[in-house]
Write a protein that holds these residues in place. Sequence first.
Motif, PDB file in Angstrom:
ATOM      1  N   THR A 211       0.821  -1.207   0.000  1.00  0.00           N
ATOM      2  CA  THR A 211       0.000   0.000   0.000  1.00  0.00           C
ATOM      3  C   THR A 211       0.857   1.260   0.000  1.00  0.00           C
ATOM      4  OG1 THR A 211      -0.097   0.129   2.413  1.00  0.00           O
ATOM      5  CG2 THR A 211      -1.780  -1.214   1.318  1.00  0.00           C
ATOM      6  N   ARG A 212       0.193   2.377  -0.323  1.00  0.00           N
ATOM      7  CA  ARG A 212       0.881   3.672  -0.273  1.00  0.00           C
ATOM      8  C   ARG A 212       1.472   3.916   1.113  1.00  0.00           C
ATOM      9  NH1 ARG A 212       0.135   8.537  -3.046  1.00  0.00           N
ATOM     10  NH2 ARG A 212      -1.727   7.689  -4.086  1.00  0.00           N
ATOM     11  N   GLU A 213       0.687   3.636   2.142  1.00  0.00           N
ATOM     12  CA  GLU A 213       1.130   3.869   3.510  1.00  0.00           C
ATOM     13  C   GLU A 213       2.289   2.938   3.877  1.00  0.00           C
ATOM     14  OE1 GLU A 213      -2.817   5.273   2.702  1.00  0.00           O
ATOM     15  OE2 GLU A 213      -2.002   3.242   2.575  1.00  0.00           O
ATOM     16  N   GLN A 216       5.419   4.331   2.203  1.00  0.00           N
ATOM     17  CA  GLN A 216       5.933   5.506   2.907  1.00  0.00           C
ATOM     18  C   GLN A 216       6.622   5.102   4.190  1.00  0.00           C
ATOM     19  OE1 GLN A 216       5.699   8.923   1.767  1.00  0.00           O
ATOM     20  NE2 GLN A 216       7.352   8.856   3.283  1.00  0.00           N
ATOM     21  N   ASP A 234       2.728  -2.601  -6.752  1.00  0.00           N
ATOM     22  CA  ASP A 234       1.528  -1.783  -6.594  1.00  0.00           C
ATOM     23  C   ASP A 234       0.281  -2.586  -6.931  1.00  0.00           C
ATOM     24  OD1 ASP A 234       1.896   1.165  -5.912  1.00  0.00           O
ATOM     25  OD2 ASP A 234       3.463   0.897  -7.417  1.00  0.00           O
ATOM     26  N   GLU A 243      -2.762   4.209 -10.710  1.00  0.00           N
ATOM     27  CA  GLU A 243      -1.834   4.862  -9.797  1.00  0.00           C
ATOM     28  C   GLU A 243      -0.775   3.850  -9.339  1.00  0.00           C
ATOM     29  OE1 GLU A 243      -3.843   6.695  -6.579  1.00  0.00           O
ATOM     30  OE2 GLU A 243      -4.999   8.076  -7.830  1.00  0.00           O
ATOM     31  N   ARG A 244       0.423   4.340  -9.102  1.00  0.00           N
ATOM     32  CA  ARG A 244       1.529   3.483  -8.676  1.00  0.00           C
ATOM     33  C   ARG A 244       2.265   4.144  -7.499  1.00  0.00           C
ATOM     34  NH1 ARG A 244      -1.024   0.625 -11.456  1.00  0.00           N
ATOM     35  NH2 ARG A 244      -0.342  -0.748 -13.165  1.00  0.00           N
ATOM     36  N   PRO A 245       1.578   4.294  -6.363  1.00  0.00           N
ATOM     37  CA  PRO A 245       2.198   5.022  -5.245  1.00  0.00           C
ATOM     38  C   PRO A 245       3.430   4.337  -4.676  1.00  0.00           C
ATOM     39  CG  PRO A 245       0.154   3.969  -4.557  1.00  0.00           C
ATOM     40  CD  PRO A 245       0.209   3.868  -6.048  1.00  0.00           C
ATOM     41  N   ALA A 246       3.441   2.999  -4.596  1.00  0.00           N
ATOM     42  CA  ALA A 246       4.611   2.316  -4.025  1.00  0.00           C
ATOM     43  C   ALA A 246       5.839   2.549  -4.890  1.00  0.00           C
ATOM     44  CB  ALA A 246       4.334   0.820  -3.875  1.00  0.00           C
ATOM     45  N   SER A 248       6.272   5.038  -6.981  1.00  0.00           N
ATOM     46  CA  SER A 248       6.590   6.462  -6.966  1.00  0.00           C
ATOM     47  C   SER A 248       7.358   6.853  -5.707  1.00  0.00           C
ATOM     48  CB  SER A 248       5.309   7.286  -7.079  1.00  0.00           C
ATOM     49  OG  SER A 248       4.642   7.011  -8.298  1.00  0.00           O
ATOM     50  N   LEU A 249       6.915   6.381  -4.557  1.00  0.00           N
ATOM     51  CA  LEU A 249       7.548   6.761  -3.301  1.00  0.00           C
ATOM     52  C   LEU A 249       8.923   6.117  -3.134  1.00  0.00           C
ATOM     53  CD1 LEU A 249       4.400   6.506  -0.990  1.00  0.00           C
ATOM     54  CD2 LEU A 249       5.670   8.599  -1.525  1.00  0.00           C
TER      55      LEU A 249
END
Length: 315
Positions: A211-213, A216, A234, A243-246, A248-249
């Motif tokens: 997850t994004r969290e 992070q 992701d 969306e690809r937050p993992a 990206s971060l």
Amino acid sequence: MLRYRAEFDAEVTFADGGDLNARRFQVDVPHADVTEAEITERLVDLLAPRPVERARLSGVRVFGEPHIPLQRPVSRTRFVELSHVIRDGLITYPGLPAPQLRQHLTRSESRDRYAPGTEFAIDRITMVGNTGTYVDSPFHRYADAADLAGLPLERLAEVPAVVVRAIGGPRGVTPETLAGVDVAGRAVLLHTGGDRHWATKDYVTDAPYLTREGAQDLVDRGAAVVGIDAVNLDDISAQARGERPAHSLLLAAGIPIVEHLTNLAVLPVHGARFTAVPPRIAGFGSFPVRAYATVPAQEPHDRAHSGGWQPGGHA
């Protein structure tokens, strides 16, 4: 193979005062025919830096004995394969082309180029970088970031690993899943069990992810590299809307990502070292790796109590 030693009694007087009397003293000598003068010289060398004024030997005996070389410690490390095999036509990720393996020069064609009895094969592969088990460099996501050639080896070679068991929980690995896990400077390997569906249509169905969290949290706590045994780090479902937050971060923080791992069930939670190094290719973002781990081997009775392991097995 023999080594030779001289045994003797010795009376030694030192130039700076004091004396030494020794019985049945032994020194190594180069051969069986060594002279008493040579033995005395060996003794004086051994007594340095004390200055010897006089040394008298008696009862000299030279003998041979079997030379037993020092035993090197036996390596007790085992290697665990964490990569999938790349074959012609393999589909790694739906929508991306399969690799094509061909021969550039066949063995029969090569025989005209070399001496009689000498032949070689030169092979050709056409593929996208995201094939098999591969690493994503920051350049995969960001045009001005480090490419494969710019990845530091300390991020990908012999990195202390921690395996996060995430089977049976929610699809997304969250900070709660990672709570209490020491990730700083480590290869964080997410064991989801997704690899059991490798190369089947089920590989992308309800696939596990970070997850994004969770991503992070790994950035904030200084993970060195993050890997997963699933189709993507992701969420690739329709609900994620691309969306690809993992990615990206993590890639923004310079943390490489290794996807499509396998065999993580074999690894202990702690104690393994992880390696997944790609070729040094400039201007390339992703490329297959031979991912593996080294694990201190257990004695047979210890392995039996730990539940055992089988290559290619899953929890």
